[in-house]
Design a protein around this motif. Structure first.
Motif, PDB file in Angstrom:
ATOM      1  N   LEU A   1       6.608   4.117   8.502  1.00 47.19           N
ATOM      2  CA  LEU A   1       5.899   3.628   7.317  1.00 47.19           C
ATOM      3  C   LEU A   1       5.247   2.276   7.617  1.00 47.19           C
ATOM      4  O   LEU A   1       4.138   1.994   7.169  1.00 47.19           O
ATOM      5  N   ALA A   2       5.953   1.452   8.407  1.00 50.13           N
ATOM      6  CA  ALA A   2       5.389   0.148   8.780  1.00 50.13           C
ATOM      7  C   ALA A   2       4.110   0.361   9.593  1.00 50.13           C
ATOM      8  O   ALA A   2       3.100  -0.304   9.390  1.00 50.13           O
ATOM      9  N   GLU A   3       4.169   1.346  10.506  1.00 50.35           N
ATOM     10  CA  GLU A   3       2.996   1.641  11.328  1.00 50.35           C
ATOM     11  C   GLU A   3       1.861   2.188  10.454  1.00 50.35           C
ATOM     12  O   GLU A   3       0.700   1.816  10.613  1.00 50.35           O
TER      13      GLU A   3
ATOM     14  N   THR B   1       1.234   1.573   7.333  1.00 45.51           N
ATOM     15  CA  THR B   1       0.575   0.546   6.531  1.00 45.51           C
ATOM     16  C   THR B   1      -0.404  -0.276   7.379  1.00 45.51           C
ATOM     17  O   THR B   1      -1.508  -0.588   6.951  1.00 45.51           O
ATOM     18  N   VAL B   2      -0.032  -0.549   8.655  1.00 43.26           N
ATOM     19  CA  VAL B   2      -0.951  -1.309   9.525  1.00 43.26           C
ATOM     20  C   VAL B   2      -2.218  -0.500   9.819  1.00 43.26           C
ATOM     21  O   VAL B   2      -3.334  -0.992   9.726  1.00 43.26           O
ATOM     22  N   ARG B   3      -2.039   0.797  10.143  1.00 45.95           N
ATOM     23  CA  ARG B   3      -3.198   1.614  10.522  1.00 45.95           C
ATOM     24  C   ARG B   3      -4.129   1.842   9.325  1.00 45.95           C
ATOM     25  O   ARG B   3      -5.344   1.900   9.462  1.00 45.95           O
TER      26      ARG B   3
ATOM     27  N   ASP C   1      -6.014  -1.374   8.756  1.00 41.60           N
ATOM     28  CA  ASP C   1      -7.107  -1.530   9.730  1.00 41.60           C
ATOM     29  C   ASP C   1      -8.360  -0.794   9.292  1.00 41.60           C
ATOM     30  O   ASP C   1      -9.469  -1.250   9.486  1.00 41.60           O
TER      31      ASP C   1
ATOM     32  N   ASP D   1      -3.358  -3.271   2.089  1.00 40.76           N
ATOM     33  CA  ASP D   1      -1.945  -3.129   2.449  1.00 40.76           C
ATOM     34  C   ASP D   1      -1.275  -2.284   1.367  1.00 40.76           C
ATOM     35  O   ASP D   1      -0.993  -2.767   0.282  1.00 40.76           O
TER      36      ASP D   1
ATOM     37  N   PHE E   1       1.643  -1.125   0.939  1.00 43.54           N
ATOM     38  CA  PHE E   1       3.028  -1.414   0.543  1.00 43.54           C
ATOM     39  C   PHE E   1       3.200  -2.828  -0.004  1.00 43.54           C
ATOM     40  O   PHE E   1       4.312  -3.292  -0.190  1.00 43.54           O
ATOM     41  N   GLU E   2       2.099  -3.513  -0.213  1.00 39.67           N
ATOM     42  CA  GLU E   2       2.162  -4.922  -0.591  1.00 39.67           C
ATOM     43  C   GLU E   2       3.038  -5.157  -1.813  1.00 39.67           C
ATOM     44  O   GLU E   2       3.827  -6.089  -1.865  1.00 39.67           O
ATOM     45  N   ASP E   3       2.918  -4.290  -2.818  1.00 37.72           N
ATOM     46  CA  ASP E   3       3.678  -4.501  -4.069  1.00 37.72           C
ATOM     47  C   ASP E   3       4.972  -3.704  -4.094  1.00 37.72           C
ATOM     48  O   ASP E   3       5.512  -3.424  -5.151  1.00 37.72           O
ATOM     49  N   GLY E   4       5.457  -3.266  -2.952  1.00 34.74           N
ATOM     50  CA  GLY E   4       6.684  -2.475  -2.942  1.00 34.74           C
ATOM     51  C   GLY E   4       6.389  -1.124  -2.329  1.00 34.74           C
ATOM     52  O   GLY E   4       5.231  -0.794  -2.052  1.00 34.74           O
ATOM     53  N   LEU E   5       7.436  -0.407  -2.109  1.00 39.32           N
ATOM     54  CA  LEU E   5       7.298   0.838  -1.369  1.00 39.32           C
ATOM     55  C   LEU E   5       6.733   1.945  -2.235  1.00 39.32           C
ATOM     56  O   LEU E   5       7.090   2.086  -3.394  1.00 39.32           O
TER      57      LEU E   5
ATOM     58  N   THR F   1       6.056   6.243  -2.345  1.00 45.32           N
ATOM     59  CA  THR F   1       6.787   7.362  -1.743  1.00 45.32           C
ATOM     60  C   THR F   1       5.947   8.607  -1.488  1.00 45.32           C
ATOM     61  O   THR F   1       6.339   9.437  -0.687  1.00 45.32           O
TER      62      THR F   1
END
Lengths: 74, 407
Positions: free
Chosen positions: A41-43, A45-47, A50, A55, A57-61, A63
């Motif tokens: 999930l971290a990956e 959000t970055v991709r 880009d 972002d 997930f900025e305000d929370g996760l 699903t």
């Protein structure tokens, strides 16, 4: 936009030796249906950031795939 | 029934645990398993029998560590004591807490090779609280069971005969439904775990205590989690594989407890721990009997012993609670054919705190894909040490914190 999200998801899946998905549904759960861990999930959000400059997930996760679309349409 | 463990719809009572322990004639000195009940039972067996135990991750590649004889993994050994005489659960708890056994755990391997640390029950249970006020606690188990923080949660729950509900590596909805179903009262977890619980949808009043550990917690996270667990007291804990738990937070600062204050020192704002507070290890580097932690602090009130953690001295990157030494990863990347130069760094990330990135400069005429590099790294690095974002560049200009390097 949906097509790009699917490409990103399949790219991350390929790194995990998972088969590419032919299509994804807004109801699909990122963990249970797509098979993503918190590292994936971290990956994701970055991709996505880009490509779209957002972002998710900025305000929370979030699903589901539908929630990803919603963030990107804002 | 008095539950000991609830793991993926399987329930195990303390009575069953006692019965299984009493009937056991062997244990596994080096066990790798996904089965949490078997894992905890084996831990208890080695402790009551005063026999040594080495704890490994269920996904640890044996080649990662030179300290392990691979042939020992999952091999049984006879127990030297007859455990039939254990009369009750209380008696079992007493025997565990007075064990003479040595438990070996590993650091995340920040200096290339994971470091082996031998703990006694004393260092593992330093701040354990066992009394009537904890008899009704119900614990969520949110850590890797072979890590120091996981062991501390285990002992705290076990000593008070509390139920342990496994939530490690579970998704958000599953975690919430378990909190609700079992009316969990205590959670100890990394900030990354808590971030996964956001945003708030409903609140869970059963949680009385939420402890944060393993990485730096941003103040806004406390506030958001407080909304989900409105009745929870929240605190931060500083523990290390080398020393176990040392400090709990007071507000957003840490305070040195009276009983260990003579064994804590600071040098150029770096935290130093006296060897009497540490487990045993051949790989500790001690200077005048003190261990240099590499954690830098900032004094808030020096007379009262109040301080905040500021940063790491040696640039470790905290990825979701796992500490990664960029030098180690760079050294492995540099061994790949065609790689000329690389820099590994953390980039702020809303899910993990930091995500691991690598910039790579290839030799002229050589080519490789990101996927191929990650595949190669997976043969020799644990998953959390593999960069998730790899970029190819002709010019390496980033510092490790992701800032542009000014020359």
């Amino acid at each position: 936009m949906e097509k790009t999200v699917l490409e990103i998801i399949n790219y991350i899946r390929k790194n995990k030796d998972l088969e590419p998905l032919e299509n994804i549904d807004p109801k699909d759960n990122l963990r249970d249906d797509i098979g993503f861990t918190s590292f994936d999930l971290a990956e994701l959000t970055v991709r996505i950031e880009d490509k779209f400059g957002i972002d998710i997930f900025e305000d929370g996760l979030i699903t589901t795939i539908g929630e990803v679309y919603k963030k990107l349409k804002k | 029934m008095n539950y000991f463990l609830i793991d993926k719809d399987q329930n195990y009572s303390y009575q069953k645990l006692l019965k299984d322990i009493r009937q056991s004639t062997y244990y596994y000195p080096v066990l790798i398993t996904d089965n949490l009940y078997l894992y905890f039972k084996n831990l208890i067996l080695s402790l009551v029998a005063d026999q040594p135990l080495t704890l490994l991750d269920s996904d640890l590649q044996p080649s990662m560590t030179k300290n392990i004889d691979v042939r020992m993994i999952n091999k049984t050994e006879n127990l030297e004591k007859n455990l039939h005489s254990i009369s009750s659960i209380e008696n079992l708890v007493e025997k565990v807490l007075s064990s003479k056994s040595t438990v070996t755990i590993f650091t995340s391997g920040t200096t290339g090779q994971p470091k082996e640390v031998n703990h006694t029950i004393k260092t593992l249970t330093r701040y354990l609280k066992k009394n009537n006020s904890h008899s009704k606690d119900i614990w969520a188990f949110a850590y890797n069971p072979s890590h120091i923080a996981g062991l501390q949660v285990f002992f705290q729950a076990f000593a008070n005969q509390n139920p342990i509900i496994n939530v490690f590596n579970m998704g958000r909805n599953e975690i919430y439904s378990l909190i609700d179903k079992y009316q969990i009262t205590h959670i100890s977890a990394t900030p990354t775990f808590y971030r996964l619980l956001l945003p708030k949808e409903i609140s869970y009043p059963s949680i009385q205590r939420a402890t944060f550990g393993g990485e730096k917690t941003e103040g806004s996270l406390f506030e958001k989690i407080q909304q989900i667990f409105p009745n929870a007291k929240m605190n931060n804990i500083y523990a290390s594989t080398e020393a176990g738990s040392l400090f709990a937070s007071k507000g957003d600062c840490f305070q040195i407890p009276e009983e260990i204050k003579d064994y804590i020192k600071f040098e150029e704002n770096e935290l130093l721990i006296h060897k009497c507070l540490l487990g045993n290890s051949k790989s500790f580097f001690l200077k005048n009997n003190y261990y240099y932690t590499g954690d830098l602090i900032e004094w808030i009130d020096k007379d009262a012993g109040l301080f905040k953690f500021k940063s790491r001295k040696n640039e470790l990157i905290n990825v979701g609670g796992y500490k990664v030494n960029p030098n180690e990863v760079e050294n492995v990347i540099l061994q790949i054919d065609g790689v000329q130069q690389t820099v590994v760094y953390g980039k702020l990330n809303s899910v993990l705190g930091n995500i691991l990135c690598a910039d790579i400069k290839m030799e002229k005429g050589k080519e490789i894909t990101e996927i191929e590099i990650r595949k190669i790294l997976s043969y020799s690095l644990q998953d959390f040490k593999i960069p998730r974002i790899i970029k190819f560049t002709d010019n390496i200009v980033l510092t490790r914190t992701g800032k542009i390097k000014r020359s």
